[in-house]
Structure formats: C-alpha cells, structure tokens
Design a protein around this motif. Structure first.
Motif, PDB file in Angstrom:
ATOM      1  N   UNK A 108       0.841  -1.205   0.000  1.00 28.20           N
ATOM      2  CA  UNK A 108       0.000   0.000   0.000  1.00 28.20           C
ATOM      3  C   UNK A 108       0.873   1.250   0.000  1.00 28.20           C
ATOM      4  N   UNK A 109       0.645   2.119  -0.958  1.00 26.21           N
ATOM      5  CA  UNK A 109       1.374   3.391  -0.999  1.00 26.21           C
ATOM      6  C   UNK A 109       2.836   3.183  -1.319  1.00 26.21           C
ATOM      7  N   UNK A 110       3.612   4.282  -1.363  1.00 21.34           N
ATOM      8  CA  UNK A 110       5.024   4.151  -1.698  1.00 21.34           C
ATOM      9  C   UNK A 110       5.745   3.371  -0.599  1.00 21.34           C
ATOM     10  N   UNK A 111       6.645   2.495  -1.033  1.00 21.58           N
ATOM     11  CA  UNK A 111       7.352   1.656  -0.048  1.00 21.58           C
ATOM     12  C   UNK A 111       8.279   2.521   0.777  1.00 21.58           C
ATOM     13  N   UNK A 112       8.052   2.512   2.085  1.00 14.37           N
ATOM     14  CA  UNK A 112       8.953   3.240   2.979  1.00 14.37           C
ATOM     15  C   UNK A 112      10.087   2.295   3.347  1.00 14.37           C
ATOM     16  N   UNK A 113      10.943   2.745   4.226  1.00 13.78           N
ATOM     17  CA  UNK A 113      12.062   1.921   4.677  1.00 13.78           C
ATOM     18  C   UNK A 113      11.540   0.591   5.225  1.00 13.78           C
ATOM     19  N   UNK A 114      11.994  -0.531   4.644  1.00 18.66           N
ATOM     20  CA  UNK A 114      11.454  -1.832   5.026  1.00 18.66           C
ATOM     21  C   UNK A 114      12.245  -2.467   6.167  1.00 18.66           C
ATOM     22  N   UNK A 115      13.278  -1.771   6.658  1.00 21.24           N
ATOM     23  CA  UNK A 115      14.134  -2.379   7.679  1.00 21.24           C
ATOM     24  C   UNK A 115      13.405  -2.859   8.934  1.00 21.24           C
ATOM     25  N   UNK A 116      12.488  -2.049   9.521  1.00 20.37           N
ATOM     26  CA  UNK A 116      11.865  -2.514  10.750  1.00 20.37           C
ATOM     27  C   UNK A 116      11.174  -3.854  10.549  1.00 20.37           C
ATOM     28  N   UNK A 117      10.618  -4.081   9.329  1.00 18.38           N
ATOM     29  CA  UNK A 117       9.916  -5.330   9.077  1.00 18.38           C
ATOM     30  C   UNK A 117      10.907  -6.478   8.931  1.00 18.38           C
ATOM     31  N   UNK A 118      12.098  -6.156   8.448  1.00 18.82           N
ATOM     32  CA  UNK A 118      13.074  -7.223   8.187  1.00 18.82           C
ATOM     33  C   UNK A 118      13.595  -7.832   9.483  1.00 18.82           C
ATOM     34  N   UNK A 119      13.779  -7.005  10.509  1.00 19.85           N
ATOM     35  CA  UNK A 119      14.426  -7.514  11.720  1.00 19.85           C
ATOM     36  C   UNK A 119      13.401  -8.193  12.624  1.00 19.85           C
ATOM     37  N   UNK A 120      13.037  -9.437  12.259  1.00 24.56           N
ATOM     38  CA  UNK A 120      12.109 -10.199  13.117  1.00 24.56           C
ATOM     39  C   UNK A 120      12.882 -11.333  13.786  1.00 24.56           C
ATOM     40  N   UNK A 121      12.510 -11.667  15.047  1.00 22.54           N
ATOM     41  CA  UNK A 121      13.313 -12.631  15.810  1.00 22.54           C
ATOM     42  C   UNK A 121      13.410 -14.016  15.179  1.00 22.54           C
ATOM     43  N   UNK A 122      12.421 -14.396  14.350  1.00 20.35           N
ATOM     44  CA  UNK A 122      12.481 -15.756  13.777  1.00 20.35           C
ATOM     45  C   UNK A 122      13.625 -15.908  12.771  1.00 20.35           C
ATOM     46  N   UNK A 123      14.237 -14.790  12.349  1.00 23.98           N
ATOM     47  CA  UNK A 123      15.363 -14.892  11.397  1.00 23.98           C
ATOM     48  C   UNK A 123      16.655 -15.345  12.073  1.00 23.98           C
ATOM     49  N   UNK A 124      16.665 -15.260  13.401  1.00 22.36           N
ATOM     50  CA  UNK A 124      17.881 -15.564  14.150  1.00 22.36           C
ATOM     51  C   UNK A 124      17.832 -17.019  14.612  1.00 22.36           C
ATOM     52  N   UNK A 125      18.893 -17.784  14.331  1.00 20.10           N
ATOM     53  CA  UNK A 125      18.931 -19.209  14.683  1.00 20.10           C
ATOM     54  C   UNK A 125      19.517 -19.380  16.086  1.00 20.10           C
ATOM     55  N   UNK A 126      18.630 -19.329  17.098  1.00 23.48           N
ATOM     56  CA  UNK A 126      19.068 -19.507  18.485  1.00 23.48           C
ATOM     57  C   UNK A 126      18.802 -20.945  18.906  1.00 23.48           C
TER      58      UNK A 126
END
Length: 528
Positions: free
Chosen positions: A352-370
């Motif tokens: 929706x609308x012009x894409x703003x900075x997508x960084x906050x969405x990228x940093x989700x905890x499931x991406x980290x292999x703990x």
C-alpha cells in the motif's frame, strides 16, 4: 442402530469421549423435544495441524446425532489475543481456515450441508453486539476476566486490555449464534463457567458446555503449532509424516501420555469404528480392533509393538491427509497459503502506498537461529588472555568452536558442561587466529560492564533445541545473517532481562518448548 436415533442414542453420540459436560439435564431435556444447536469456535491464528482432527471427529458425532452445528471462525478473537494474527492478515487466514476445515470434514466423510460457517466479524462489529460488550464490561470484574482467560489468552508480563475483553466476547457469541451449547477443549472451562455466570446478568440464557479432554500431541505434550516436532501439518509430505511419527513418544507398554494411542482413540476409532494393526505375518499378521480399550490393553501387555502401532497410524493418517493435500496442491491454494502465512524471513514492505524503509519489518526474531547448546570443553585462547575457546554441542554431528570474552567474568568450571543459548547463523569470524562458529549469549549488568552471566535454558533441554521469541515460533531462520543488514544488532537493541529474570525481546519471552530462558541475577540487564 436403525434409522431413527432415540434421544438416548443421540446423547451417547454427543457426549462420548468428552471429559466433562456442564448442563447434562438441560441437554437431555432438549433432545427429548428437538435437535440440539451447538457451536465450536476456532481463532484464526496459526495453521491448523492434525490435532484439529480431534474436534472434527466430535463435530462428525454431533452431525450423526442430528445436531445443527455452527463453526465460528473467530477472527476478531485472534486479533484480541495479544495480536496473534495481524489485522491485515485476518481475512486471508480466515479464508485459509475455511478451506482447510471444509477439506478435513470432507476427508472424514461429513456432509457439509448440515453445517453452518460464520466469521466473528460478520456480527461482532454490529451495534447490538458492541453495546452488549459495553454492558458486560460494566458488570464483569477485572479479576474474573483475567481468571477466565488464564488458560486460553496468552499470558504476558504487561497484559493488553484486549485479553480481558476476550472471555466476554466468547460468552456473547453463545447468545448471538442462537445456540443451546458450546463445544471446546477442557482448557476453555474457565471461559465456559464465566459465560454461565455472566450471560444471565444481561438477561440471556445459560448454555450447555461440552468439553473435550486435552489430547497429548505426538511428542507427549499438548499438540501445538509452535512445537515443530509435535505438529504434523495437514499439508506435510508423506516422508515428513513418517519422520515425525518416528520421533513420537511411544514407549512399549506405556499408555500414559501416549500421543499415538490418543490419536487412535479420539480420531481414528470414532471415524471408522475400527482400527487395523498392520504387521508382518511372522508377528501374527494384521489384527482388526473394533474396541479401543482392547487395543490399549494389548499395547499395555506389549502384544502390540510401538513400531507396528506407528506404521498403522501413518497409513490411516495419510488416507485422511491425501484429499487435503490434493485440494491444496492447486496454484490458487498455494497462493492463498503463502499470502495468509508469509515467511517472515522474506518479509517485504506492504504494497500500500510508496514503499517506505522496510528495515523494521526485516528484523524479526524468527530470522535468528538460536539454539540450546551444551559446553563440552573450555580452554583459554592460546593467544589472548581474555578469551575462552569452547566446544559447544548444538545438536549437530560435530560440536562448534565458539570464542567468548568471558575469562574475567565466568570461571572455567562454571561454563564446563552447562547448558547455554547459542546464536548459530552469524558469519564465522576469526578471533585472534581461531575461527568462532557461533556466539554464546550472556546477560550483562547495565551501566557497568563488571558483571556477566550466560543465559540459562530451562533444565532438561537437549542440545540443538530451538530457542524462539514468543509470537515468532514459525518462520525459518536465515541460512546466514548478512553482516551488512545488521539484523541481529537491530534485534539486540531491544533484548532485555525482565524484573523476574526472564530474557525478552520487546517484552516477549525467549522460550524453548520446556519454558522461558532466564539468567541468575541481572534484573534489567542487557543481552549480548
């Protein structure tokens, strides 16, 4: 049974395998006069898995008994329960649930024309319903609302108001769906008794409540979509079903907490009225059971082997799953599945609308292999006085080499053989000539860096077990975190130790399947 069921036969079908019935006399009285109207609700959160066959086989019983059955897709409840489903995905998830549940019921041979499907938001946003929510909130105490939701609403350190509204909405659903009875798991009992107490205060009738026992999952605990091995997904491939069943807890002769036997009792027997143990001629050949208790007795006496039991369940289960897999193999269904449950590691900015900075969405905890690790050995680094070189078992064929700057803070003997939390998908890094293949997570006291403590997984965890952040159980970790993206660093900024010594990200607990990750004494500390 003949063609026309008696009230007694209907009562038997409706109540068999249930753990508890509240309002038995009322149920018997209604069956003498007319068909029972009943509803079952499911919050449209994680993907339905095979444990959903347990309520489905009861719904099949209700339909055989002539009941009018409504299935409620509780989309609003899903959002209110600590936002387990984001608002923008609710519509897609509800569509997914509707297709999956229809496919399950078709697979077990239930005629759908007797069933009615409804979404919560179809009526829960009406003026009348909203007014009743306010009326209810003027008589319900905060204590009662919290107590009612204790086993159903996700408990967090700083509860949201929405979790307190949840039980009241579920109570009002009984009135607005015009039913005689509500069906659910025994974990809903407090919500059911809450409804019985408060609906009459608005002038509405008290309903009947039918409760299923909590059926153990295949690994011997409650089957949960956040516990990967206990959950056979409805769309799992046959080889995955085999692999997960292999791991299932099924000790010879042990009938307690046996998820494989429980599945036969609550799903396969009620659907087919018999169960066939498939086995080699040399072990006596196939045996057909027409009564579950005979099978349980033979298993307890070890005349039925766990391997044969699992193989027979695998064959029966795949028969149930084949039509569902078939239905979901179309490109349209694959697209719906991908949209309703997007992979968080591939999260893109919303369209929706012009894409703003997508960084906050990228940093989700499931991406980290703990993972949980076990320290097998600790030695001082040959070329650095402040560094340890540890060998840590993280559930792989070979232990990983990890370099940590802990010499001044943690004595060797306190590290040796202890369980730790290890970050496994950082790019390997040379530290004074030794390649460190992972990072050991520690808490440190804020302000002065003079105290450091490794994080503690719950006792009893095994090396390699996944550590996840509540609410981010699904989603695959990245193969390797790219240093330039700084995903870990962005997440780490919100890592904290709570006042009750639990490791958290933005107030959500670090968990393993056995409970929360903690540290010994550093309240309010940071994690690095």
């Amino acid at each position: 049974m003949g063609h026309q069921l008696t009230a007694e036969e209907k009562y038997h079908l409706i109540t068999r395998n249930l753990q508890e019935v509240l309002g038995e006399d009322k149920l018997k009285a209604i069956l003498q006069e007319r068909e029972l109207k009943i509803y079952w609700g499911t919050a449209t959160t994680g993907k339905p898995h095979i444990a959903y066959f347990v309520p489905m086989s009861k719904i099949a019983d209700f339909l055989k008994a002539g009941c009018e059955v409504t299935i409620l897709f509780a989309d609003l409840h899903a959002y209110l329960d600590n936002m387990k489903a984001p608002w923008e995905l609710l519509g897609l998830r509800t569509q997914y649930y509707e297709h999956v549940i229809k496919a399950m019921l078709e697979s077990i041979g239930v005629p759908l024309e007797k069933l009615h499907f409804i979404r919560g938001t179809d009526y829960q946003l009406s003026k009348e319903y909203t007014l009743d929510v306010y009326r209810l909130s003027s008589v319900v105490t905060q204590h009662d609302a919290k107590k009612a939701g204790a086993e159903v609403v996700k408990q967090v350190e700083h509860p949201l108001l929405s979790g307190l509204l949840y039980p009241g909405l579920q109570a009002l659903d009984e009135e607005y769906l015009k039913v005689d009875a509500q069906f659910g798991g025994v974990d809903q009992r407090k919500i059911f008794t809450f409804a019985e107490k408060y609906l009459p205060s608005l002038g509405y009738a008290k309903r009947i409540h039918l409760m299923n026992p909590m059926v153990p999952g295949l690994t011997g605990s409650k089957m949960s979509s956040s516990e990967e091995d206990s959950k056979i997904d409805l769309l799992d491939r046959k080889e995955d079903v085999k692999k997960k069943l292999k791991k299932a807890f099924c000790e010879p002769g042990n009938v307690e907490n046996n998820g494989v036997l429980a599945f036969i009792k609550h799903v396969l027997f009620p659907l087919r009225s018999e169960f066939v143990i498939l086995r080699d001629e040399k072990w006596g050949g196939n045996k057909t059971y027409t009564n579950y208790w005979d099978l349980e007795k033979d298993f307890a006496e070890q005349t039925v082997h766990p391997g044969d039991l699992k193989n027979s369940v695998e064959v029966a289960l795949n028969k149930l799953l084949d039509p569902i897999r078939e239905k979901f193999s179309s490109s349209e269904m694959k697209k719906l599945t991908g949209s309703a449950y997007p992979d968080p590691s591939k999260a893109k900015p919303a369209a929706k609308g012009p894409a703003k900075n997508s960084d906050p969405e990228e940093a989700v905890p499931s991406r980290v292999d703990l993972r949980v690790g076990k320290v097998l050995s600790v030695e001082k680094h040959p070329d650095a006085d402040t560094l340890y070189v540890e060998k840590i078992d993280v559930g792989e064929p070979e232990p990983r080499t990890v370099v940590s700057g802990l010499v001044a803070f943690v004595p060797e003997e306190q590290l040796q053989d202890r369980l730790v939390v290890v970050l496994c998908n950082l790019k390997p890094q040379k530290m004074r000539g030794v390649a460190s293949q992972a990072m050991l997570l520690c808490a440190s006291s804020n302000g002065e860096l003079c105290r450091i403590e490794p994080l503690d997984p719950p006792a009893g965890c095994c090396p390699g077990e996944r550590v996840f952040v509540e609410g981010y159980e699904s989603g695959q970790p990245d193969e390797e975190l790219k240093p330039k993206k700084r995903v870990f660093e962005k997440l780490q900024a919100d890592f904290r130790i709570s006042e009750d010594l639990v490791a958290q990200w933005k107030g959500r607990n670090f968990m393993t399947k056995l409970g929360a990750v903690t540290c010994k004494s550093l309240k309010g500390g940071s994690i690095h």
